[in-house]
Scaffold this active site. Structure first.
Site, PDB file in Angstrom:
ATOM      1  CB  SER A   8      -0.904   0.021   1.233  1.00 11.12           C
ATOM      2  OG  SER A   8      -1.540   1.275   1.363  1.00 11.12           O
ATOM      3  CG  HIS A  31      -3.964  -1.608  -1.584  1.00 14.26           C
ATOM      4  ND1 HIS A  31      -5.037  -2.400  -1.949  1.00 14.26           N
ATOM      5  CD2 HIS A  31      -4.398  -0.822  -0.575  1.00 14.26           C
ATOM      6  CE1 HIS A  31      -6.072  -2.120  -1.181  1.00 14.26           C
ATOM      7  NE2 HIS A  31      -5.716  -1.160  -0.341  1.00 14.26           N
ATOM      8  CG  ASP A  33      -5.305   2.343   1.114  1.00  9.68           C
ATOM      9  OD1 ASP A  33      -6.206   1.486   1.047  1.00  9.68           O
ATOM     10  OD2 ASP A  33      -4.154   2.099   1.523  1.00  9.68           O
ATOM     11  CG  MET A  35      -8.717   6.846   2.636  1.00  5.68           C
ATOM     12  SD  MET A  35      -7.920   6.791   4.249  1.00  5.68           S
ATOM     13  CE  MET A  35      -6.845   5.375   4.058  1.00  5.68           C
ATOM     14  CG  HIS A  64      -9.500  -0.124  -0.227  1.00  7.36           C
ATOM     15  ND1 HIS A  64      -8.946  -0.344   1.014  1.00  7.36           N
ATOM     16  CD2 HIS A  64     -10.858  -0.170  -0.044  1.00  7.36           C
ATOM     17  CE1 HIS A  64      -9.905  -0.517   1.896  1.00  7.36           C
ATOM     18  NE2 HIS A  64     -11.071  -0.408   1.282  1.00  7.36           N
ATOM     19  CG  MET A  66     -11.498   2.853   2.393  1.00  4.60           C
ATOM     20  SD  MET A  66     -10.061   2.773   3.488  1.00  4.60           S
ATOM     21  CE  MET A  66      -8.741   2.931   2.269  1.00  4.60           C
ATOM     22  CG  MET A 135     -11.652  -3.069   5.424  1.00  4.22           C
ATOM     23  SD  MET A 135     -10.099  -2.540   4.668  1.00  4.22           S
ATOM     24  CE  MET A 135      -9.367  -1.526   5.956  1.00  4.22           C
ATOM     25  CG  ASP A 173      -6.173  -2.846   3.491  1.00  4.15           C
ATOM     26  OD1 ASP A 173      -5.193  -2.575   4.217  1.00  4.15           O
ATOM     27  OD2 ASP A 173      -6.673  -2.013   2.704  1.00  4.15           O
TER      28      ASP A 173
END
Length: 219
Positions: A8, A31, A33, A35, A64, A66, A135, A173
């Site tokens: 990540s 990966h 993230d 957000m 991913h 979020m 998660m 994760d």
């Protein structure tokens, strides 16, 4: 595909992302993230940065999301060329339609579940997805401690996927390290997101290989 390691970049140096991605050795995925400071209490990066990463690497990018309103925003990441796009079940208004849209744009469709979200209620969704993300910390921040209470949930996810007979990846994760990855693999996970365990190591490529070896021994 067997065991896959997905470092990540949340734990990487954001000022030097291109070189940070380059030093991951033979990692299977990168990966990312995303957000939005709404679905989770943190703000990271968005589609323009993902597009820049995709333009500068041949590696497969695993997004991913979020974020709130993934039904509105997720397809853009698939259109940009992300290999996997994972949205959260807790945020999606129409998960079947969204998963089909992601696939239509050429991405693998993933569904993410927070630690408290039961996996059983999504059994009927399995034919529409390519990956189930469990998660193992509360989403929002890197460097959190692994929640052992999630291990039975990984086992239940593996049981559902095995019973379905479909080729669906199970990703974990949160808090994945050389101290926890064996337990995750033993529970049935096969795709492992690791942030600080990789980028906090002196040799990121060697850390990726160590994690793969540990997971393979318990797959």
């Amino acid at each position: 595909m067997g065991i896959q390691i997905a470092p990540s970049i949340l734990s990487a140096d954001f000022a030097n992302l291109e070189s940070e991605v380059d030093r991951l050795g033979d990692a299977d995925l990168v990966h990312v993230d995303v957000m939005d400071n709404h679905f989770v209490p943190n703000l990271t990066l968005g589609l323009p940065v993902v597009e820049a990463i995709l333009a500068r690497t041949e590696r497969r990018v695993d997004c991913h999301l979020m974020i709130d309103e993934p039904d509105r925003w997720a397809a853009g990441y698939a259109e940009a060329g992300a290999h996997n796009v994972t949205f959260h079940a807790e945020a999606a208004a129409a998960p079947v339609r969204l998963a089909r849209e992601l696939r239509r744009h050429g991405a693998r469709a993933g569904v993410g579940l927070k630690p408290a979200t039961p996996v059983e209620q999504f059994e009927d969704l399995l034919p529409e997805i390519d990956m189930l993300l469990v998660m193992t910390v509360e989403p929002g921040f890197g460097g959190q401690r692994f929640l052992d209470v999630c291990l039975p949930k990984i086992r239940r996810a593996r049981e559902l996927v095995t019973r379905s007979g479909m080729d669906i990846w199970i990703q974990v994760d949160g808090g994945v390290s050389d101290e926890t990855i064996e337990r995750c693999a033993d529970a049935g996970a096969d795709v492992f997101v690791a942030g600080s365990a990789v980028y906090g190591a002196e040799d990121a490529a060697a850390a990726v290989e160590d994690l793969r070896r540990l997971a393979a021994g318990h797959a």
